[in-house]
Design a protein around this motif. Structure first.
Motif, short mmCIF file in Angstrom:
data_model
loop_
_atom_site.label_atom_id
_atom_site.label_comp_id
_atom_site.label_asym_id
_atom_site.label_seq_id
_atom_site.Cartn_x
_atom_site.Cartn_y
_atom_site.Cartn_z
N PRO A 186 62.69 -43.51 55.81
CA PRO A 186 61.52 -42.46 55.57
C PRO A 186 62.11 -41.21 55.91
CG PRO A 186 60.78 -44.67 56.02
CD PRO A 186 62.65 -44.94 55.83
N LEU A 187 62.61 -41.25 57.22
CA LEU A 187 62.73 -40.31 58.32
C LEU A 187 63.64 -38.74 57.05
CD1 LEU A 187 62.87 -41.48 62.00
CD2 LEU A 187 61.57 -39.67 61.05
N GLN A 188 64.18 -39.58 57.15
CA GLN A 188 65.44 -38.93 56.00
C GLN A 188 64.21 -38.12 54.52
OE1 GLN A 188 68.55 -40.83 54.23
NE2 GLN A 188 69.73 -41.20 56.26
N LEU A 189 63.60 -38.00 54.64
CA LEU A 189 62.98 -37.01 54.22
C LEU A 189 62.33 -36.04 54.07
CD1 LEU A 189 59.90 -40.55 52.48
CD2 LEU A 189 61.78 -39.18 50.75
N LEU A 190 62.25 -36.22 55.59
CA LEU A 190 62.00 -35.15 56.10
C LEU A 190 62.85 -33.66 56.39
CD1 LEU A 190 60.24 -36.58 60.13
CD2 LEU A 190 59.23 -36.13 56.76
N SER B 197 57.83 -28.10 49.94
CA SER B 197 58.16 -29.67 49.84
C SER B 197 58.08 -30.43 51.29
CB SER B 197 60.13 -29.00 50.19
OG SER B 197 60.17 -28.79 51.37
N LEU B 198 57.83 -30.19 52.66
CA LEU B 198 56.86 -30.61 53.31
C LEU B 198 55.63 -31.43 53.14
CD1 LEU B 198 58.22 -28.37 56.58
CD2 LEU B 198 59.77 -30.58 55.75
N CYS B 199 54.71 -30.45 52.45
CA CYS B 199 53.56 -30.90 52.26
C CYS B 199 53.34 -31.87 50.59
CB CYS B 199 52.67 -30.46 51.41
SG CYS B 199 52.59 -28.85 52.55
N GLY B 200 54.85 -31.92 50.43
CA GLY B 200 55.02 -32.85 49.40
C GLY B 200 54.91 -34.45 49.45
N ILE C 143 45.94 -45.90 64.89
CA ILE C 143 46.38 -44.30 64.59
C ILE C 143 45.47 -43.41 63.63
CG2 ILE C 143 47.82 -42.82 63.07
CD1 ILE C 143 50.16 -44.81 63.90
N GLY C 144 44.61 -43.06 63.65
CA GLY C 144 43.23 -43.11 62.75
C GLY C 144 43.62 -42.15 62.04
N SER C 145 42.28 -42.31 61.05
CA SER C 145 42.63 -41.84 59.39
C SER C 145 42.20 -40.43 60.09
CB SER C 145 40.58 -42.29 58.88
OG SER C 145 39.81 -42.20 60.09
N TRP C 146 42.07 -39.78 61.10
CA TRP C 146 41.94 -38.41 61.62
C TRP C 146 43.23 -37.08 61.21
CZ3 TRP C 146 45.19 -35.98 64.52
CH2 TRP C 146 46.47 -36.59 65.82
N LEU C 147 44.30 -38.42 61.19
CA LEU C 147 45.43 -37.86 61.18
C LEU C 147 46.18 -37.18 59.53
CD1 LEU C 147 48.43 -36.62 61.51
CD2 LEU C 147 49.05 -39.01 61.60
N GLU C 148 45.17 -38.54 58.98
CA GLU C 148 45.24 -38.64 57.16
C GLU C 148 44.60 -37.80 56.39
OE1 GLU C 148 44.10 -41.03 53.47
OE2 GLU C 148 43.74 -41.96 55.49
N VAL D 229 56.48 -27.67 63.44
CA VAL D 229 56.40 -28.41 64.88
C VAL D 229 55.33 -29.60 64.75
CG1 VAL D 229 54.98 -28.34 67.01
CG2 VAL D 229 56.04 -26.08 65.90
N PHE D 230 54.43 -29.37 63.24
CA PHE D 230 53.59 -30.38 63.19
C PHE D 230 54.36 -32.17 62.95
CE2 PHE D 230 51.35 -32.68 60.37
CZ PHE D 230 50.02 -33.28 60.98
N VAL D 231 54.43 -31.44 61.77
CA VAL D 231 55.89 -32.43 61.73
C VAL D 231 56.56 -32.86 62.35
CG1 VAL D 231 57.71 -33.46 60.11
CG2 VAL D 231 55.75 -31.58 58.86
N LEU D 232 57.70 -32.83 63.19
CA LEU D 232 58.68 -32.71 64.69
C LEU D 232 57.31 -33.29 65.71
CD1 LEU D 232 60.73 -32.35 65.61
CD2 LEU D 232 60.28 -30.33 66.89
N LEU D 233 56.10 -33.52 66.28
CA LEU D 233 54.80 -33.70 66.60
C LEU D 233 54.91 -35.33 66.50
CD1 LEU D 233 53.39 -30.78 68.43
CD2 LEU D 233 55.11 -32.17 69.49
N PHE D 234 54.53 -35.22 65.35
CA PHE D 234 54.00 -36.44 64.29
C PHE D 234 55.23 -37.22 63.48
CE2 PHE D 234 50.48 -33.38 66.64
CZ PHE D 234 49.97 -34.80 67.17
N ARG D 235 55.77 -37.05 63.81
CA ARG D 235 56.91 -37.36 62.30
C ARG D 235 56.34 -39.07 62.25
NH1 ARG D 235 60.03 -36.24 66.02
NH2 ARG D 235 61.37 -37.14 67.42
#
Length: 299
Positions: free
Chosen positions: A230-234, A26-29, A184-189, A160-166
């Motif tokens: 958008p934050l509520q999605l998480l 669901s998080l990946c989705g 915000i570079g394309s490396w995150l995408e 942890v990843f979502v929390l840090l970079f949400r």
């Protein structure tokens, strides 16, 4: 509920694995749905068949049989590797200005290339494509603490990843151009889609295509309709996945049907009510005694 409790001692590892996988997917989705790449899961699944076929060749060459623990990890790594490659190729090629490619066309190319390659790999093999497809449709049954530990660790890393970079993640998904203007570079995408591909590859091997694809898109789609920001999605998407998978497993135990398919069916029904809720909240329920407004007639 009684049937579910009675089967808990036998299948508790399967249930726990399924719940963890549902929340993880669901998080990946969220990444997939916000970027409108719903059918990424289908092309990734086809690419995973190539990884599994090559892994079976490697296992046969090394003399590793199904009973050895290394057989499990060879298949997992093979499926996840090719799934990750298939996940990052569409955004990379789409960003090339000299190419007239869309995400859908790249996913279609991956699907066709993966399907053809899998057939060619197993054409002269001591095993057939049926064995590859059987491995990719496990349906959670037979899960052990090994799977619980694996997906529990992957879920922890994802949280942890979502929390840090949400904030950066959501901004990049909703408005990539504006995110790049802010540095915000394309490396995150790239890393996000790489991680999604890895998670899909691991899940396909254990949970099968229906469960993986279902909980990749349905919780995120429903959360997008139910969330006010958008934050509520998480947190809405993982909660939706956990509740629908738990209810699906309980109903499957009572009706004696496959748990993965029942869980996806329950998620589909709940997703329909989420869409209906959004529609009613925006449009309202028309009063039959009053004439429809121009907006309601156009809808």
């Amino acid at each position: 509920m009684d049937a579910f409790i009675q089967t808990w001692s036998l299948f508790h590892q399967t249930y726990i694995t399924g719940w963890i996988v549902a929340v993880l997917l669901s998080l990946c989705g969220i990444v997939v749905v916000l970027r409108d790449q719903i059918f990424l899961g289908v092309s990734v699944a086809q690419a995973s068949t190539v990884g599994v076929a090559l892994s079976l060749w490697i296992a046969a060459f090394l003399g590793i049989d199904r009973e050895q623990s290394s057989f499990f990890w060879i298949l997992e790594v093979g499926a996840a590797t090719f799934a990750a490659i298939a996940a990052v190729v569409p955004p990379i090629l789409k960003g090339k200005s000299k190419l007239r490619l869309t995400v859908e066309s790249v996913n279609g190319w991956i699907f066709l290339a993966g399907g053809a390659a899998a057939i060619l790999i197993v054409a002269k093999a001591p095993f057939g494509l049926h064995e590859v497809e059987q491995i990719l449709s496990a349906g959670l049954l037979g899960s052990e603490w090994r799977e619980v530990s694996l997906f529990g660790g992957l879920l922890a890393i994802t949280f942890v990843f979502v929390l840090l970079f949400r904030f950066r993640l959501l901004l990049g998904l909703l408005d990539a151009g504006f995110a790049r203007s802010l540095g915000i570079g394309s490396w995150l995408e790239f890393f996000s889609f790489l991680w999604v591909g890895l998670m899909l590859g691991f899940s396909l091997r254990v949970a099968g295509l229906i469960y993986t694809f279902g909980f990749l898109v349905l919780p995120a789609m429903s959360a997008r309709e139910l969330s006010k920001s958008p934050l509520q999605l998480l947190w809405v998407a993982p909660l939706f996945a956990l509740l629908s998978s738990a209810l699906g497993f309980i109903l499957a135990s009572a009706l004696d049907v496959p748990i993965t398919h029942m869980a996806v069916f329950v998620a589909s029904v709940l997703a329909f009510f989420a869409f209906l809720f959004r529609f009613v909240a925006r449009e309202g329920i028309p009063d039959p005694k009053k004439p429809l407004s121009a907006k309601q007639r156009d809808a």
